[in-house]
Design a protein around this motif. Sequence first.
Motif: not given
Lengths: 143, 180
Positions: B33-34, B104
């Motif tokens: 996700r990051v 994120w």
Amino acid sequence: MTAAELALWLVPLAGALGAVTRFLLDWYVSVRGVLWANLAGSFLAGAATALLGRGSLHATDVMASGSVLGPAVLPAALIVLVGFTTALTTFSTVSVRSAEQVLDRQWGAAMRMWLTHLGGGLAAAVAGALVAWCLSGVTGLAT
Amino acid sequence: MSRSDPGGAPDHPGSPVPSITSSPSRRRHPGWRVILAVAVGGLVGSLLHTGTTRTLLSLAGASPAGALDRPLADTAVLVVANLVGSFLLGMLTARSARWNRPTWLATGLGVGVLGSFTTLSGVLVVWTVLLPHGDVTDPAGQLIIFGTAVLALAVQGLSGSAAALGGLYLGGMRERGLRS
């Protein structure tokens, strides 16, 4: 779609790749990660702009000025490379980290950080340009 | 600079949230996700960079083909982008150190958008492209160019720190009590 138009579409994608590369360098290579990103990016940018010629900082400049060498594929690829290096290298992170050191009263560390990034980056960019000229002289690419 | 933060994620309630610009040596996978946030942020930052520099250059009436006055025009345009980006990253860093935002989001905005929007290679190659061309061949002229480059870069470093400091201050970070 010409190679030039394709290049302009690819520049943001190259920017995304550059950002992820810088992030992963910073994540896994620890405190020196951003420095390596800046040095490597400056080397590549020096090489690319040396081949593209002066006034080639921006992609559309090259297209407008017609300062291209050989078939359009090579300058297009170099423009994408410049887009990659623009995103791979960063200024704001160095600014903030040096500012944090100033808050810590570590003036010397803040100065050294700029010296390594700007001085080392300039040396890397000049080295990249020299390598590119030598290679293009050997292969006969340059004007 | 070395900090013994094993994970970097704010899943230890008692420990201070690490700054988004701090880089403790982290071996753990950052999470997709990051990485995706950084990629999307980098794409947006790249577009913003191209758009901003092109607009400013055309507003300044700079000629598209390289003239000798071009390095300073290019420098001025890139300095604007770099200082704005440094200020905003300073604010974001200060804010995200106090507010518990998702990792994120702060990383995508800071490392992705602002990291790509600002550039180091750009302000350097502005000077290296002057090297090979025959406009300035005498040693004295080359010395002047080199001196101008060093001076311009020194000013940019100082003003970059000042802009980031202003962002940190306005973001509420007066001192680095939160970390190390």
